[in-house]
Design a protein around this motif. Structure first.
Motif, PDB file in Angstrom:
ATOM      1  N   ASP A 122      27.460  46.694  38.787  1.00 52.32           N
ATOM      2  CA  ASP A 122      27.848  45.899  39.943  1.00 52.32           C
ATOM      3  C   ASP A 122      27.575  44.407  39.747  1.00 52.32           C
ATOM      4  N   ASP A 123      26.471  44.079  39.048  1.00 52.74           N
ATOM      5  CA  ASP A 123      26.090  42.669  38.952  1.00 52.74           C
ATOM      6  C   ASP A 123      26.889  41.885  37.916  1.00 52.74           C
ATOM      7  N   ALA A 129      35.940  40.275  36.293  1.00 50.43           N
ATOM      8  CA  ALA A 129      37.163  39.870  37.003  1.00 50.43           C
ATOM      9  C   ALA A 129      37.554  38.446  36.653  1.00 50.43           C
ATOM     10  N   ARG A 130      36.586  37.539  36.645  1.00 45.64           N
ATOM     11  CA  ARG A 130      36.900  36.130  36.390  1.00 45.64           C
ATOM     12  C   ARG A 130      37.335  35.889  34.943  1.00 45.64           C
ATOM     13  N   ILE A 131      36.808  36.678  34.022  1.00 44.60           N
ATOM     14  CA  ILE A 131      37.266  36.590  32.630  1.00 44.60           C
ATOM     15  C   ILE A 131      38.718  37.048  32.532  1.00 44.60           C
ATOM     16  N   ASP A 162      30.748  40.160  43.830  1.00 41.36           N
ATOM     17  CA  ASP A 162      29.773  39.658  42.854  1.00 41.36           C
ATOM     18  C   ASP A 162      30.076  38.183  42.583  1.00 41.36           C
ATOM     19  N   PRO A 163      29.558  37.283  43.418  1.00 42.71           N
ATOM     20  CA  PRO A 163      29.876  35.855  43.288  1.00 42.71           C
ATOM     21  C   PRO A 163      29.349  35.250  41.985  1.00 42.71           C
ATOM     22  N   VAL A 164      29.863  34.089  41.669  1.00 48.16           N
ATOM     23  CA  VAL A 164      29.420  33.331  40.496  1.00 48.16           C
ATOM     24  C   VAL A 164      27.927  33.044  40.609  1.00 48.16           C
TER      25      VAL A 164
END
Length: 200
Positions: A122-123, A129-131, A162-164
């Protein structure tokens, strides 16, 4: 559609990029994925383990393509030591336990780990996703057509859940110094809502 640069930003993802070769990538992790508490160690992506960052020919850890070679649509089907292409882009190459890399193989990211999908912890779901969003926009790679994830909607959910975090920001800045570009979805997370992510 936001394709080359974010509106009002100088953080272009298509231009001024100095892609490194695959051999360089194995030694870059001491800069991009360090364990701040243990100099000389790196943090492995999927497991979160701290391990000696000296390259040992992939025995314990190796270079994981978050977007697998076999799902690249031929963009980087083969990656060797001197290769410089989307397959050696540091934004998508993460150090990982060789055993986990092998078990993931080329499974798409999904809501569970089974014969069809691979579910990261989860972390780091937002990191994944951002990659993928970066690769989608930077190299015009279709997320669903190429089968790298179950759906764009799932990845957006992961991005929101899971924010930046600081580590992602630090890594993004280190890669910018090496490679010359940012992942804008880390630097400007809100941009996911304004970007046409290619899914069809």
């Amino acid at each position: 559609e936001i394709s080359a640069c974010l509106v009002g930003s100088e953080m272009c993802i298509r231009d001024s990029t100095n892609i490194v070769d695959y051999d360089f990538a194995r030694n870059a992790y001491l800069l991009t994925d360090p364990d701040f508490d243990n100099p000389g160690n790196i943090i492995l992506f999927y497991s979160g383990q701290s391990i000696n960052g000296t390259w040992e020919n992939g025995i314990t850890w190796n270079r994981e393509h978050i977007w697998p070679k076999s799902l690249s649509g031929g963009l980087y089907s083969t990656v060797t030591g001197s290769t410089k292409n989307a397959g050696t882009d540091l934004h998508q190459l993460r150090p990982a336990l060789t055993s986990i890399n092998s078990s993931r193989n080329n499974k798409p990211f999904g809501p569970t780990t089974d014969n069809l999908y691979f579910e990261p912890k989860d972390d780091i779901k937002g990191d994944v996703a951002r990659i993928i969003f970066y690769m989608n926009i930077r190299y015009n790679m279709d997320i669903e057509k190429l089968g790298v994830a179950k759906s764009v909607e799932m990845l957006i959910l992961w991005h929101n859940q899971d924010p930046v975090d600081y580590y992602e920001i630090y890594r993004n800045e280190q890669i910018q110094q090496i490679q010359g570009n940012y992942n804008p979805f880390i630097d400007n997370p809100w941009s996911v809502s304004y970007t046409h992510l290619r899914a069809h």
